[in-house]
Motif scaffolding. Structure first.
Motif, PDB file in Angstrom:
ATOM      1  N   ASP A 107       0.841  -1.210   0.000  1.00  0.00           N
ATOM      2  CA  ASP A 107       0.000   0.000   0.000  1.00  0.00           C
ATOM      3  C   ASP A 107       0.868   1.249   0.000  1.00  0.00           C
ATOM      4  OD1 ASP A 107      -2.347  -1.442   0.017  1.00  0.00           O
ATOM      5  OD2 ASP A 107      -2.677  -1.268   2.184  1.00  0.00           O
ATOM      6  N   GLN A 108       1.916   1.239   0.825  1.00  0.00           N
ATOM      7  CA  GLN A 108       2.782   2.411   0.931  1.00  0.00           C
ATOM      8  C   GLN A 108       3.590   2.629  -0.344  1.00  0.00           C
ATOM      9  OE1 GLN A 108       4.575   1.074   4.580  1.00  0.00           O
ATOM     10  NE2 GLN A 108       3.194   2.281   5.852  1.00  0.00           N
ATOM     11  N   VAL A 109       4.054   1.542  -0.952  1.00  0.00           N
ATOM     12  CA  VAL A 109       4.754   1.666  -2.241  1.00  0.00           C
ATOM     13  C   VAL A 109       3.803   2.259  -3.280  1.00  0.00           C
ATOM     14  CG1 VAL A 109       5.871   0.413  -4.115  1.00  0.00           C
ATOM     15  CG2 VAL A 109       6.338  -0.227  -1.739  1.00  0.00           C
ATOM     16  N   GLU A 110       2.578   1.781  -3.272  1.00  0.00           N
ATOM     17  CA  GLU A 110       1.573   2.282  -4.210  1.00  0.00           C
ATOM     18  C   GLU A 110       1.317   3.771  -3.992  1.00  0.00           C
ATOM     19  OE1 GLU A 110      -2.653   0.703  -4.196  1.00  0.00           O
ATOM     20  OE2 GLU A 110      -1.716  -0.538  -5.746  1.00  0.00           O
ATOM     21  N   GLY A 111       1.262   4.169  -2.708  1.00  0.00           N
ATOM     22  CA  GLY A 111       1.052   5.579  -2.392  1.00  0.00           C
ATOM     23  C   GLY A 111       2.155   6.457  -2.940  1.00  0.00           C
ATOM     24  N   LEU A 146       5.389  14.682   2.854  1.00  0.00           N
ATOM     25  CA  LEU A 146       4.572  13.508   3.151  1.00  0.00           C
ATOM     26  C   LEU A 146       3.093  13.871   3.272  1.00  0.00           C
ATOM     27  CD1 LEU A 146       6.787  11.632   5.792  1.00  0.00           C
ATOM     28  CD2 LEU A 146       6.321  10.898   3.452  1.00  0.00           C
ATOM     29  N   SER A 147       2.828  15.054   3.794  1.00  0.00           N
ATOM     30  CA  SER A 147       1.427  15.468   3.987  1.00  0.00           C
ATOM     31  C   SER A 147       0.710  15.674   2.658  1.00  0.00           C
ATOM     32  CB  SER A 147       1.372  16.757   4.817  1.00  0.00           C
ATOM     33  OG  SER A 147       1.889  17.856   4.079  1.00  0.00           O
ATOM     34  N   LYS A 148       1.459  15.784   1.570  1.00  0.00           N
ATOM     35  CA  LYS A 148       0.852  16.022   0.256  1.00  0.00           C
ATOM     36  C   LYS A 148       0.455  14.731  -0.454  1.00  0.00           C
ATOM     37  CE  LYS A 148       3.382  20.362  -0.409  1.00  0.00           C
ATOM     38  NZ  LYS A 148       4.389  21.091  -1.225  1.00  0.00           N
ATOM     39  N   PHE A 149       0.857  13.581   0.085  1.00  0.00           N
ATOM     40  CA  PHE A 149       0.467  12.304  -0.526  1.00  0.00           C
ATOM     41  C   PHE A 149      -0.956  11.960  -0.095  1.00  0.00           C
ATOM     42  CE2 PHE A 149       5.045  11.985  -0.904  1.00  0.00           C
ATOM     43  CZ  PHE A 149       5.220  11.341  -2.127  1.00  0.00           C
ATOM     44  N   ASP A 150      -1.756  11.490  -1.058  1.00  0.00           N
ATOM     45  CA  ASP A 150      -3.171  11.236  -0.797  1.00  0.00           C
ATOM     46  C   ASP A 150      -3.442   9.899  -0.130  1.00  0.00           C
ATOM     47  OD1 ASP A 150      -3.739  13.675  -2.006  1.00  0.00           O
ATOM     48  OD2 ASP A 150      -3.914  12.770  -4.008  1.00  0.00           O
ATOM     49  N   HIS A 151      -2.568   8.914  -0.356  1.00  0.00           N
ATOM     50  CA  HIS A 151      -2.840   7.562   0.134  1.00  0.00           C
ATOM     51  C   HIS A 151      -2.794   7.529   1.662  1.00  0.00           C
ATOM     52  CE1 HIS A 151      -2.839   3.204   0.343  1.00  0.00           C
ATOM     53  NE2 HIS A 151      -3.013   3.157  -0.977  1.00  0.00           N
ATOM     54  N   PRO A 152      -3.814   6.939   2.305  1.00  0.00           N
ATOM     55  CA  PRO A 152      -3.839   6.920   3.791  1.00  0.00           C
ATOM     56  C   PRO A 152      -2.659   6.196   4.427  1.00  0.00           C
ATOM     57  CG  PRO A 152      -5.552   5.496   2.848  1.00  0.00           C
ATOM     58  CD  PRO A 152      -5.015   6.308   1.734  1.00  0.00           C
ATOM     59  N   SER A 153      -2.061   5.245   3.715  1.00  0.00           N
ATOM     60  CA  SER A 153      -0.927   4.510   4.286  1.00  0.00           C
ATOM     61  C   SER A 153       0.283   5.423   4.475  1.00  0.00           C
ATOM     62  CB  SER A 153      -0.552   3.325   3.389  1.00  0.00           C
ATOM     63  OG  SER A 153      -0.065   3.779   2.135  1.00  0.00           O
ATOM     64  N   ILE A 154       0.409   6.468   3.638  1.00  0.00           N
ATOM     65  CA  ILE A 154       1.508   7.428   3.796  1.00  0.00           C
ATOM     66  C   ILE A 154       1.266   8.292   5.026  1.00  0.00           C
ATOM     67  CG2 ILE A 154       2.882   9.220   2.667  1.00  0.00           C
ATOM     68  CD1 ILE A 154       2.991   6.489   1.289  1.00  0.00           C
ATOM     69  N   GLY A 155      -0.006   8.520   5.335  1.00  0.00           N
ATOM     70  CA  GLY A 155      -0.344   9.270   6.542  1.00  0.00           C
ATOM     71  C   GLY A 155       0.169   8.585   7.797  1.00  0.00           C
TER      72      GLY A 155
END
Length: 860
Positions: free
Chosen positions: A314-318, A373-382
């Protein structure tokens, strides 16, 4: 002992406790070595061997290195597997009568190196301990002194399993008990190239109990205790940076034995040491050195939890979905130094002011990383964002205290920023104004005396002075100057006023340097309080670095996210070998499908050598490893089970150290797979049985296939040159034949590298020899012999010309076939023989031989 001088007696007493190390004995500005140490060090370091007077003992061998450049010499010895004991003067020679007291302040060993110049920044430097127990189990403990990392694992599978575990990490030194098995100890030295050290004490001191609060097994405590006591014995300093011990639960990770890691060339190639050509060389897109080290750890221990694998994917995808933000993140990561090792140096006490600046500058970029990091949309990056501690308070402390451009030495001043400490500012003001007064004095004296060449100077012996050339002495006023020193062409003087000002300036300078050092130590102690938080930040930045690197690889090489299902189905479409495709010219690699449903456990692969069988097998294993470590994989699509273990037997090599032949190595590795594999494992066996006679090899190959099929039921790729085994698909319901496609064109073979269903119809061995440019006469002779073996005798004179006979003289004897039995042409004789055989009463090998002979007769 009494025959030596007091200083040499001191040396010999200290050396008696450091028998297995070079003793670097501090004498003034040099580290000196004596006796056998000197003789051996002069050879290893290529430095001059001298001698000194040993009294009635004659001349003593001696050599030395300057203390300020000793690190380079120590590094050379450590890289060769030696240990170095650093013996320093612990008293001030100026205030000591007799021999200055000296002590060993540190024992540097291959596993306890701390100096950055001696380390590979992208690789951990592990010290390990190996503890044996009566039930045959072992405990392996690890420590990286540079980062404080500690871990421990219980190995139930005996010494071979313990060796395999040690092989999985970049270990430089292993600590064992004094009564450890001598043969096993030698194997650690010969086969794994480790420095072996000894420690019998295993009790853990009270101050280190917090490190083992999560360790509840007595064996693990004994194993780690041995390691910890060795570290205490060698380092003799603060170990505040040591992290709590992590218990490695081997059941949480895919098992990759040492054979598989070597055969699959994960970290380095078989042909030569080094990263180039390995899987690591292809997928390492990390920016930071600590990220590179984490990547290796993930490769060494792929995950078994489908949920944990999915989280990484998921994080790689993000990261993959947002190119511009990822590029910005990579730029910001490039400004982060090795926080993990900086924290270790702070706690260890060998950090300097420039290290502090690196730490401060790194922390100043953490807010930028958080913003990106805050600019990535995927929740896993959050979730990654939430776990980053920016350590604002530590950055402010370093910003306020440490000067922007400090020297390397911490005892020369220039470390502390103006305004940080009032008393230091006063000293600096006095020193600065004093020097200004000196300059004004020089100008005033020139004016009053009329001597334009008069100058005010300074040296450490005489302090400040007024220098006048002898030609100008007549211009000096009477009684104003006091003679201090006479030179060839000049005289040096002082005045009461100059002496008074000198005292003030030198006192200010001396006290300023002393105070700066004290303040630096205070700052360092304050930074120590942040070590645990720094280590946590380093871990999180490393994780971010590895995951963005996976995204970079996926985009650059067109990798895709694999799916994991509970069903034991392997379905890879257009799969590729991640390393081979990068070595070949773009677009020339031929991708292939790999499909094994729940009714297929074994793919029996046939086809000519050089056609790509081994590549096909390896790419499945590498795809499985990449996926389970969190990376995307090289194919069009992939659906896989989670493999608990991977076993490989690919390639042939003698083990010269243990005295094992190629065939013995092959059998040992095959046995390891057959003994430990489960139905959830992946087995790759390439050309089993080559190292023995045809009948033996074929019998063993078939027996192994049958055993895997009937007993283990693991997903297996089995390549073979025994075409007779392709008939097994009629007997083994979960075995399927596939082959590598090759075509003949105008007398030459063309390898298409495509995997197709069914068995291969030819082996093309002579065509491969032709591609290898063996001599034409040899190729002609081999072609004739093959025809003779398959179709009956041919005339020798037709196979070679008289001119070719001479060239063939070295090959013919080895090429002659064994004398064959006379075959009965009548089918009835074969039928009678077959009826007379009681196969159930025969050994498998004898039965195989009989059937093979009958088969050959039928063919002829």
């Amino acid at each position: 002992m009494a025959q030596y001088t007091p200083m040499m007696q001191q040396y010999l007493k200290i050396k008696a406790d450091q028998k297995d190390a070079f003793l670097f004995f501090r004498l003034g500005d040099f580290y000196e070595l004596f006796f056998e140490d000197a003789t051996k060090a002069s050879q290893e370091l290529e430095i001059t061997l001298t001698s000194r007077d040993g009294g009635s003992n004659g001349r003593i061998p001696m050599c030395g290195v300057p203390y300020h450049s000793a690190d380079n010499y120590i590094k050379q010895l450590i890289e060769k597997g030696y240990k170095v004991a650093i013996c320093e003067q612990v008293e001030d020679p100026k205030t000591t009568k007799g021999v200055v007291k000296r002590e060993v302040v540190q024992l540097i060993t291959p596993g306890t190196v701390m100096e950055g110049s001696m380390l590979d920044e992208k690789e951990n430097n592990y010290l390990a301990s190996l503890s044996a127990f009566e039930d045959g189990s072992y405990v392996v403990s690890y420590n990286d002194l540079t980062t404080g990392e500690n871990s421990v694992a219980l190995i139930p599978g005996g010494f071979d399993a313990a060796m395999s575990e040690l092989y999985s990490r970049p270990v430089k030194e292993v600590v064992v008990s004094n009564d450890f098995d001598v043969e096993y100890k030698q194997m650690l030295i010969d086969r794994l190239d480790y420095t072996v050290s000894h420690q019998d004490v295993t009790e853990i001191a009270p101050e280190f109990q917090p490190l083992v609060e999560e360790v509840h097994q007595d064996k693990l405590l004994v194993g780690f205790g041995r390691l910890l006591n060795y570290i205490q014995h060698t380092q003799k300093r603060s170990l505040d940076h040591l992290q709590p011990v992590k218990v490695i639960e081997l059941k949480q990770f895919m098992t990759l034995d040492m054979y598989s890691k070597r055969n699959l060339e994960l970290l380095e190639t078989l042909r030569k040491k080094g990263k180039a050509g390995s899987l690591l060389s292809v997928i390492d897109k990390t920016i930071t050195s600590m990220g590179a080290r984490m990547l290796k750890k993930w490769m060494e221990r792929p995950l078994l939890s489908a949920d944990a694998i999915a989280m990484r994917h998921d994080q790689v995808e993000g990261f993959l979905d947002q190119f511009f933000e990822r590029e910005t993140l990579r730029d910001e990561l490039s400004n982060v130094y090795d926080l993990e090792r900086l924290a270790g140096r702070v706690a260890f006490g060998n950090v300097n002011a420039r290290d502090m600046i690196q730490l401060r500058n790194s922390l100043s970029h953490i807010p930028d990383i958080l913003m990106t990091l805050s600019k990535f949309d995927h929740p896993s990056i959050g979730k990654l964002y939430d776990n980053v501690d920016p350590l604002h308070d530590l950055k402010e402390l370093l910003q306020e205290s440490i000067a922007d451009d400090p020297p390397i030495s911490v005892k020369e001043g220039g470390l502390i920023r103006d305004g940080f400490h009032e008393q230091l500012d006063d000293y600096r003001y006095a020193s600065k104004n004093g020097k200004q007064w000196i300059a004004e004095l020089e100008q005033r004296e020139r004016t009053e005396t009329g001597i334009k060449s008069l100058k005010v100077g300074y040296n450490r012996v005489f302090g400040y002075y007024i220098e006048v050339t002898k030609a100008n002495l007549r211009h000096l006023p009477e009684g104003r100057y006091e003679r201090k020193q006479t030179l060839t062409n000049a005289e040096r003087f002082i005045t009461p006023e100059l002496k008074e000002r000198e005292t003030m300036i030198l006192e200010a300078q001396e006290k300023s340097v002393e105070l700066e050092y004290e303040l630096f130590l205070e700052v360092r102690e304050k930074v120590k309080a942040y070590v645990k938080r720094l280590q946590q930040l380093a871990d999180q930045i490393s994780r971010i670095d590895v995951l963005q690197g996976f995204a970079q690889v996926a985009e650059s090489y067109q990798y895709v996210r694999p799916e994991y299902r509970e069903q034991r189905v392997v379905d890879i479409r257009q799969g590729r070998h991640p390393v081979v495709e990068k070595v070949m010219q773009e677009g020339t690699f031929v991708p292939n499908d790999i499909y094994m449903n729940e009714e297929t456990d074994v793919l029996l692969i046939t086809g000519p050598n050089m056609s790509g069988k081994s590549t096909y097998m390896r790419q499945l294993a590498l795809t499985a490893i990449l996926g389970q470590m969190g990376s995307f994989v090289p194919c069009q699509s992939a659906s896989l089970p989670v493999f608990d273990q991977i076993f490989t037997r690919i390639g042939a090599a003698d083990d010269l150290v243990s005295g094992h032949s190629t065939f013995m190595v092959e059998m040992l590795e095959a046995n390891h797979a057959l003994t430990h594999a489960t139905e959830n494992s992946l087995i790759l066996l390439d050309e089993i049985g080559r190292g023995t006679s045809t009948y033996d090899g074929m019998a063993l190959a078939q027996a192994i296939v049958e055993y895997i099929h009937g007993e283990i039921k693991a997903k297996t790729l089995f390549s073979t040159h025994y075409h007779e085994l392709t008939s097994l698909d009629e007997q083994l319901e979960r075995l399927k034949n596939v082959h590598v496609r090759a075509e003949e064109y105008e007398g030459n073979v063309v390898f298409l590298h495509q995997i197709k269903d069914g068995p291969a119809d030819e082996s093309y061995g002579i065509h491969v020899a032709k591609l290898a440019h063996l001599p034409d006469p040899l190729i002609n002779r081999a072609t004739a012999l093959l025809d003779q073996l398959e179709n009956g005798p041919v005339k020798n004179e037709a196979s070679t010309s008289p001119e070719e006979e001479e060239q063939l003289s070295l090959f013919v004897e080895e090429s002659k076939p064994e004398k064959k039995r006379t075959m009965e042409p009548q089918a009835s004789h074969i039928e009678k023989r077959l009826q007379s055989l009681d196969l159930m009463e025969m050994t498998p090998m004898d039965a195989m031989n009989e059937l093979y002979q009958l088969q050959k007769r039928l063919k002829s």
